[in-house]
Write a protein that holds these residues in place. Structure first.
Motif, PDB file in Angstrom:
ATOM      1  N   SER A   1      -6.090  16.693  -5.235  1.00  0.00           N
ATOM      2  CA  SER A   1      -6.172  16.147  -3.790  1.00  0.00           C
ATOM      3  C   SER A   1      -4.731  15.529  -3.584  1.00  0.00           C
ATOM      4  O   SER A   1      -4.437  15.410  -2.332  1.00  0.00           O
ATOM      5  CB  SER A   1      -7.089  15.197  -3.454  1.00  0.00           C
ATOM      6  N   ASP A   2      -3.898  15.281  -4.754  1.00  0.00           N
ATOM      7  CA  ASP A   2      -2.605  14.684  -4.615  1.00  0.00           C
ATOM      8  C   ASP A   2      -1.517  15.965  -4.403  1.00  0.00           C
ATOM      9  O   ASP A   2      -0.360  15.748  -4.192  1.00  0.00           O
ATOM     10  CB  ASP A   2      -2.491  13.740  -5.605  1.00  0.00           C
ATOM     11  N   LYS A   3      -1.625  17.028  -4.871  1.00  0.00           N
ATOM     12  CA  LYS A   3      -0.823  18.234  -4.814  1.00  0.00           C
ATOM     13  C   LYS A   3      -0.184  18.176  -3.370  1.00  0.00           C
ATOM     14  O   LYS A   3       1.038  19.004  -3.537  1.00  0.00           O
ATOM     15  CB  LYS A   3      -1.301  19.327  -5.700  1.00  0.00           C
ATOM     16  N   ASN A   4      -0.738  18.247  -2.363  1.00  0.00           N
ATOM     17  CA  ASN A   4      -0.043  18.695  -1.190  1.00  0.00           C
ATOM     18  C   ASN A   4       0.675  17.090  -0.442  1.00  0.00           C
ATOM     19  O   ASN A   4       0.958  17.450   0.497  1.00  0.00           O
ATOM     20  CB  ASN A   4      -1.249  19.080  -0.117  1.00  0.00           C
ATOM     21  N   LYS A   5       0.667  16.321  -1.197  1.00  0.00           N
ATOM     22  CA  LYS A   5       1.064  14.926  -0.558  1.00  0.00           C
ATOM     23  C   LYS A   5       2.611  15.072  -0.579  1.00  0.00           C
ATOM     24  O   LYS A   5       3.385  15.490  -1.671  1.00  0.00           O
ATOM     25  CB  LYS A   5       0.619  13.720  -1.438  1.00  0.00           C
ATOM     26  N   ASP A   6       3.463  14.547   0.263  1.00  0.00           N
ATOM     27  CA  ASP A   6       4.837  14.760   0.551  1.00  0.00           C
ATOM     28  C   ASP A   6       5.395  13.388   0.180  1.00  0.00           C
ATOM     29  O   ASP A   6       5.183  12.450   0.772  1.00  0.00           O
ATOM     30  CB  ASP A   6       4.973  14.976   2.069  1.00  0.00           C
ATOM     31  N   LEU A   7       6.186  13.547  -0.993  1.00  0.00           N
ATOM     32  CA  LEU A   7       6.804  12.178  -1.360  1.00  0.00           C
ATOM     33  C   LEU A   7       7.987  11.732  -0.391  1.00  0.00           C
ATOM     34  O   LEU A   7       7.734  10.633  -0.075  1.00  0.00           O
ATOM     35  CB  LEU A   7       7.739  12.608  -2.612  1.00  0.00           C
ATOM     36  N   GLY A   8       8.711  12.543   0.367  1.00  0.00           N
ATOM     37  CA  GLY A   8       9.543  12.250   1.440  1.00  0.00           C
ATOM     38  C   GLY A   8       8.821  11.378   2.566  1.00  0.00           C
ATOM     39  O   GLY A   8       9.368  10.398   3.041  1.00  0.00           O
ATOM     40  N   GLU A   9       7.518  11.868   2.843  1.00  0.00           N
ATOM     41  CA  GLU A   9       6.806  11.276   3.860  1.00  0.00           C
ATOM     42  C   GLU A   9       6.305   9.961   3.542  1.00  0.00           C
ATOM     43  O   GLU A   9       6.284   8.962   4.459  1.00  0.00           O
ATOM     44  CB  GLU A   9       5.566  12.224   4.317  1.00  0.00           C
ATOM     45  N   GLU A  10       6.040   9.874   2.293  1.00  0.00           N
ATOM     46  CA  GLU A  10       5.457   8.428   2.037  1.00  0.00           C
ATOM     47  C   GLU A  10       6.677   7.409   1.769  1.00  0.00           C
ATOM     48  O   GLU A  10       6.698   6.218   2.165  1.00  0.00           O
ATOM     49  CB  GLU A  10       4.776   8.507   0.364  1.00  0.00           C
ATOM     50  N   LEU A  11       7.931   8.127   1.289  1.00  0.00           N
ATOM     51  CA  LEU A  11       9.021   7.186   1.557  1.00  0.00           C
ATOM     52  C   LEU A  11       9.631   6.658   2.650  1.00  0.00           C
ATOM     53  O   LEU A  11       9.893   5.572   2.934  1.00  0.00           O
ATOM     54  CB  LEU A  11      10.268   7.909   0.577  1.00  0.00           C
TER      55      LEU A  11
ATOM     56  N   GLU B   1       0.825  -1.160   0.025  1.00  0.00           N
ATOM     57  CA  GLU B   1      -0.079   0.027  -0.064  1.00  0.00           C
ATOM     58  C   GLU B   1       0.776   1.215  -0.118  1.00  0.00           C
ATOM     59  O   GLU B   1       0.757   2.228  -0.804  1.00  0.00           O
ATOM     60  CB  GLU B   1      -0.841  -0.037   1.134  1.00  0.00           C
ATOM     61  N   GLU B   2       1.858   1.258   0.771  1.00  0.00           N
ATOM     62  CA  GLU B   2       2.743   2.392   0.788  1.00  0.00           C
ATOM     63  C   GLU B   2       3.592   2.677  -0.435  1.00  0.00           C
ATOM     64  O   GLU B   2       3.718   3.868  -0.819  1.00  0.00           O
ATOM     65  CB  GLU B   2       3.683   2.184   2.173  1.00  0.00           C
ATOM     66  N   VAL B   3       4.144   1.666  -0.891  1.00  0.00           N
ATOM     67  CA  VAL B   3       4.676   1.645  -2.198  1.00  0.00           C
ATOM     68  C   VAL B   3       3.891   2.322  -3.304  1.00  0.00           C
ATOM     69  O   VAL B   3       4.193   3.036  -4.215  1.00  0.00           O
ATOM     70  CB  VAL B   3       5.319   0.381  -2.763  1.00  0.00           C
ATOM     71  N   GLY B   4       2.422   1.864  -3.241  1.00  0.00           N
ATOM     72  CA  GLY B   4       1.491   2.440  -4.092  1.00  0.00           C
ATOM     73  C   GLY B   4       1.497   3.750  -3.996  1.00  0.00           C
ATOM     74  O   GLY B   4       1.189   4.505  -5.300  1.00  0.00           O
ATOM     75  N   GLU B   5       1.421   4.464  -2.851  1.00  0.00           N
ATOM     76  CA  GLU B   5       1.221   5.819  -2.647  1.00  0.00           C
ATOM     77  C   GLU B   5       2.442   6.453  -3.226  1.00  0.00           C
ATOM     78  O   GLU B   5       2.239   7.400  -3.672  1.00  0.00           O
ATOM     79  CB  GLU B   5       1.108   5.964  -0.987  1.00  0.00           C
ATOM     80  N   VAL B   6       3.668   6.051  -2.986  1.00  0.00           N
ATOM     81  CA  VAL B   6       4.703   6.652  -3.572  1.00  0.00           C
ATOM     82  C   VAL B   6       4.812   6.385  -5.243  1.00  0.00           C
ATOM     83  O   VAL B   6       4.940   7.466  -5.806  1.00  0.00           O
ATOM     84  CB  VAL B   6       6.115   5.847  -3.071  1.00  0.00           C
ATOM     85  N   ALA B   7       4.213   5.390  -5.740  1.00  0.00           N
ATOM     86  CA  ALA B   7       4.153   5.369  -7.124  1.00  0.00           C
ATOM     87  C   ALA B   7       2.907   6.308  -7.711  1.00  0.00           C
ATOM     88  O   ALA B   7       3.090   6.919  -8.699  1.00  0.00           O
ATOM     89  CB  ALA B   7       3.676   3.752  -7.508  1.00  0.00           C
ATOM     90  N   ARG B   8       1.982   6.546  -6.952  1.00  0.00           N
ATOM     91  CA  ARG B   8       1.068   7.530  -7.251  1.00  0.00           C
ATOM     92  C   ARG B   8       1.701   8.968  -7.476  1.00  0.00           C
ATOM     93  O   ARG B   8       1.288   9.589  -8.371  1.00  0.00           O
ATOM     94  CB  ARG B   8      -0.304   7.569  -6.477  1.00  0.00           C
ATOM     95  N   ILE B   9       2.254   9.483  -6.352  1.00  0.00           N
ATOM     96  CA  ILE B   9       2.711  10.548  -6.579  1.00  0.00           C
ATOM     97  C   ILE B   9       3.793  10.726  -7.655  1.00  0.00           C
ATOM     98  O   ILE B   9       3.657  11.880  -8.370  1.00  0.00           O
ATOM     99  CB  ILE B   9       3.530  10.749  -4.973  1.00  0.00           C
ATOM    100  N   ILE B  10       4.508   9.813  -8.105  1.00  0.00           N
ATOM    101  CA  ILE B  10       5.872  10.070  -8.825  1.00  0.00           C
ATOM    102  C   ILE B  10       5.018   9.825 -10.241  1.00  0.00           C
ATOM    103  O   ILE B  10       5.357  10.700 -11.095  1.00  0.00           O
ATOM    104  CB  ILE B  10       6.718   8.771  -8.492  1.00  0.00           C
ATOM    105  N   ALA B  11       4.159   8.918 -10.456  1.00  0.00           N
ATOM    106  CA  ALA B  11       3.401   8.791 -11.799  1.00  0.00           C
ATOM    107  C   ALA B  11       2.629  10.047 -12.043  1.00  0.00           C
ATOM    108  O   ALA B  11       2.665  10.626 -13.263  1.00  0.00           O
ATOM    109  CB  ALA B  11       2.292   7.895 -11.788  1.00  0.00           C
ATOM    110  N   ARG B  12       2.107  10.685 -11.344  1.00  0.00           N
ATOM    111  CA  ARG B  12       1.349  12.175 -11.346  1.00  0.00           C
ATOM    112  C   ARG B  12       2.455  13.359 -11.343  1.00  0.00           C
ATOM    113  O   ARG B  12       2.071  14.309 -12.225  1.00  0.00           O
ATOM    114  CB  ARG B  12       0.334  12.388 -10.411  1.00  0.00           C
ATOM    115  N   ARG B  13       3.326  13.562 -10.578  1.00  0.00           N
ATOM    116  CA  ARG B  13       4.059  14.515 -10.501  1.00  0.00           C
ATOM    117  C   ARG B  13       5.248  14.703 -11.353  1.00  0.00           C
ATOM    118  O   ARG B  13       5.644  15.506 -12.081  1.00  0.00           O
ATOM    119  CB  ARG B  13       4.630  14.571  -8.849  1.00  0.00           C
ATOM    120  N   TYR B  14       5.805  13.484 -11.608  1.00  0.00           N
ATOM    121  CA  TYR B  14       7.193  13.136 -12.623  1.00  0.00           C
ATOM    122  C   TYR B  14       6.633  12.347 -13.930  1.00  0.00           C
ATOM    123  O   TYR B  14       7.568  12.404 -14.681  1.00  0.00           O
ATOM    124  CB  TYR B  14       8.158  12.667 -11.717  1.00  0.00           C
TER     125      TYR B  14
END
Length: 108
Positions: free
Chosen positions: A54-64, A33-46
């Motif tokens: 709703s994803d723009k305020n998610k912190d990649l560092g926190e998810e990692l 689940e946590e790796v999926g959250e990282v993947a979601r941020i990276i797929a959308r941001r990069y």
């Protein structure tokens, strides 16, 4: 911080606040689940997907960090010394892959 100290900190947190470790299968599901959250941020941001408001305020560092925390839980409950395992892996990769990437034309 060394991995050994981080593993100790996670263990202390579990004992003080978490009551006990979730079983290994539950932690494996949490890791996924946590790796999926990282993947979601990276797929959308990069990546090429558009980022939802709703994803723009998610912190990649926190998810990692969540991924690292669950990995340390799994290591602790299965008796793995991550520092020793990581050092062994780095030694292995330093020998096996010493020139591999330097000689990869795709990376030039």
């Amino acid at each position: 911080m060394e991995l050994k100290n981080a593993q100790r900190d996670v263990d202390n947190w579990i004992k003080e606040h978490g009551v006990r470790y979730f079983n290994e299968l539950t932690n494996m599901a949490q890791l996924t689940e946590e790796v999926g959250e990282v993947a979601r941020i990276i797929a959308r941001r990069y990546g090429e997907q558009s980022e939802k408001e709703s994803d723009k305020n998610k912190d990649l560092g926190e998810e990692l960090a969540d991924v690292v925390f669950v990995v340390m839980c799994l290591a602790n409950q299965t008796g793995i010394d991550l520092q020793a395992a990581f050092d062994k892996k780095m030694d292995f990769k330093s020998v096996r892959d010493k020139d591999r990437h330097k000689n990869n034309d795709k990376l030039k």
